[in-house]
Enzyme design. Structure first.
Site, PDB file in Angstrom:
ATOM      1  N   LYS A 260       0.803  -1.232   0.000  1.00  0.00           N
ATOM      2  CA  LYS A 260       0.000   0.000   0.000  1.00  0.00           C
ATOM      3  C   LYS A 260       0.838   1.287   0.000  1.00  0.00           C
ATOM      4  O   LYS A 260       0.405   2.301  -0.525  1.00  0.00           O
ATOM      5  CB  LYS A 260      -0.974   0.014   1.189  1.00  0.00           C
ATOM      6  CG  LYS A 260      -2.149  -0.953   1.018  1.00  0.00           C
ATOM      7  CD  LYS A 260      -3.157  -0.779   2.135  1.00  0.00           C
ATOM      8  CE  LYS A 260      -4.317  -1.743   2.009  1.00  0.00           C
ATOM      9  NZ  LYS A 260      -5.361  -1.537   3.003  1.00  0.00           N
ATOM     10  N   ASP A 297     -10.099   2.790   1.012  1.00  0.00           N
ATOM     11  CA  ASP A 297     -10.408   2.461   2.418  1.00  0.00           C
ATOM     12  C   ASP A 297     -11.095   3.668   3.067  1.00  0.00           C
ATOM     13  O   ASP A 297     -11.874   3.515   4.004  1.00  0.00           O
ATOM     14  CB  ASP A 297      -9.131   2.110   3.194  1.00  0.00           C
ATOM     15  CG  ASP A 297      -8.625   0.714   2.871  1.00  0.00           C
ATOM     16  OD1 ASP A 297      -9.445  -0.125   2.425  1.00  0.00           O
ATOM     17  OD2 ASP A 297      -7.417   0.460   3.041  1.00  0.00           O
TER      18      ASP A 297
END
Ligand code: NAP
Length: 474
Positions: A260, A297
């Site tokens: 990420k 997210d």
């Protein structure tokens, strides 16, 4: 599509079925009446007392088999329909959504005590034991659960309709077969022009993303244009994989642990919110061939909250200061909330809170949460197998709060169970997972995501049930 109402005797299934039938302009059927029509007895009590419960259950199964073939219809079942799995299978012969009308035992007792037409409620202790035995069966069988305490049948019917709409899109209006049936009868085969989306991670074999995205492609009939696969890419292989992805012009790349942050320097462009969060979980090929990174997210946290509350001006406690916490902190701040960060390591909470002008606390100062409107739990505390752990004591939870947990195994963490007991509204981590996927789906395909299908896939995979919470003032 059929709507099958489940619930204990006295839950209001018959009345709600009539209201639903009227609203949807379709018929409803009362299975107990159909059983009586098959029997020579004048009442259900008479079948129980003269022929015995087994005889009643046999008739019930017969009736389920008959009505399971009729569609569209609202089916009001008897309380004991869950006693035999073949009843439920029979009622699912056509596309059907099972709704459990959940009523507390205290309310049932008020409604049914002294009702001589209910043979199984003549002894309260025995009825309580039966209630406890059947409750998990209703929960397991249900596609959704609607709490009925304190609500009129009209209010319950409206919630059921909202829920049906949410879980099926517009299928209850168009009466199209379910996505599952479509998937079986109309297989879509990728072709040379199919766009490839994939998830990179290490490990990745457990990921629900391929199943969720591919089912969603099928649901909106774009499965010939898009396919979603998983690839195990280790940390040291990322740059090599990236060269390959560019050369093969993959449409979208979902990045999970450990990529990420590492993916960021490889990208052509970064979404401003992803830049603030400092992590990217979604990479999209733009029309000019360049690749842009996003962090969905953030939507995973914010969209479920915004569905229930206007975050502007609300006090939001983020528990944790890791990757998921960063997405939550920047997401809720962007929505106008005041942010409090609580973390085991205070220095990390302070560093994160400082980035958004929020305040920081150690987990030992959990009392501060009492005054918050929303709690978003993002630590790994309470994750399977440590399901008895919670980062917050139950004493700080309040009925007015909205409590979300990022963890999705177990479906409902200890914290969420405590919050539910305290009367708060709870949001399971599975919802965060679905909504980060929804945002991703829309970036990859440019189409609106079929949220209900994605929720169904996730609840099936994780064996969880979406609750319909009580109405709350925002
Ligand atoms: P992370 O970056 O490693 O952060 C972990 C956080 O948990 C830190 O704040 C850490 O505190 C805290 N923590 C760990 N063990 C603890 C303990 N024993 N007591 C108190 N605090 C503890 O992890 P992450 O990526 O943010 O993920 C956190 C959780 O969110 C995981 O369960 C993950 O599965 C879940 N998640 C869910 C979704 C979803 O879509 N639902 C998405 C992302 C993540 P310290 O700073 O003190 O170490």
């Amino acid at each position: 599509m059929n709507i099958v109402l489940l619930g204990f005797m006295g839950a209001g299934k018959s009345t709600v079925a009539s209201v639903l039938a009227e609203k949807l302009h379709i018929s409803s059927v009362e299975l107990d009446e159909e059983i009586l029509a098959l029997s020579e007895r004048p009442t259900i009590s008479a079948i129980f007392s003269l022929d015995g419960e087994d005889a009643f259950r046999r008739l019930e199964t017969q009736v389920c088999q008959t009505w399971g073939l009729v569609s569209p219809v609202i089916v009001s079942t008897g309380g004991g329909v869950v006693e035999r799995s073949e009843n439920l299978d029979a009622l699912r012969q056509r596309d059907a959504l099972f709704v459990f009308l959940h009523t507390s035992f205290a309310t049932l007792q008020e409604r049914l005590e002294g009702d001589s037409t209910r043979p199984l409620f003549q002894n309260v202790e025995a009825a309580r034991a039966l209630f406890d035995k059947r409750l998990p069966r209703y929960m397991n069988a249900a596609d959704c659960i609607v709490d009925t305490d304190g609500k009129t049948p009209e209010a319950v019917a409206s919630i059921v309709l909202d829920e049906v709409h949410r879980l099926t899109g517009n299928r209850h209006k168009t009466l199209r077969p379910s996505a599952m049936v479509q998937a079986c009868t109309c297989p879509s085969v990728p072709s040379a022009s199919t766009e490839v989306c994939l998830i990179w991670g290490d490990p990745v074999s457990h990921s629900l993303s391929p199943r969720m995205h591919n089912e969603a492609y099928r649901e909106i009939e774009v499965a010939e244009q898009f396919v979603f696969v998983a690839a195990q890419v280790q940390a040291q292989e990322l740059e090599q994989a990236w060269v390959g992805a560019r050369a093969m012009k993959f449409r979208g790349i979902t990045c999970t642990i450990p990529h990420k942050q590492a993916i960021i320097p490889l990208l052509d462009e970064l979404d401003p919110l992803a830049k603030k969060v400092g992590a990217v979980n979604t990479v999209v090929r733009l029309s000019d061939g360049r690749y842009k990174g996003y962090n969905t997210d953030v939507e995973g946290v914010v969209l479920p909250l915004k569905e229930r509350i206007d975050l502007a001006g609300k006090r939001v406690a983020i528990v944790g200061a890791g990757g998921a916490a960063r997405a939550a902190v920047f997401g809720v701040q962007d929505a106008g909330a005041e942010v409090l960060v609580l973390n085991r390591t205070l220095e990390k909470a302070q560093a994160l809170a400082e980035e958004v002008g929020g305040s920081a606390y150690s987990l030992q100062d959990a009392d501060v949460v009492e005054g918050c409107d929303v709690i978003v739990q993002t630590t790994s505390v309470g994750m399977t197998p440590h399901i008895e752990d919670s980062p917050l004591p139950s004493s700080v939870l309040r009925p007015s709060q909205l409590v979300m947990d990022a963890i999705y195994t177990p479906w409902e963490t200890r914290l969420l169970q405590d919050a539910r007991k305290a009367g708060a509204t709870v949001i399971p981590g599975a919802e965060m997972f679905v909504y980060q996927g929804v945002a991703q789906f829309e970036l990859y395909t440019g189409c609106s995501a079929p949220v209900s299908t994605m929720k169904r896939i996730v609840s099936e995979a994780l064996e969880g049930t979406w609750h319909v919470e009580k109405e709350r003032a925002s």
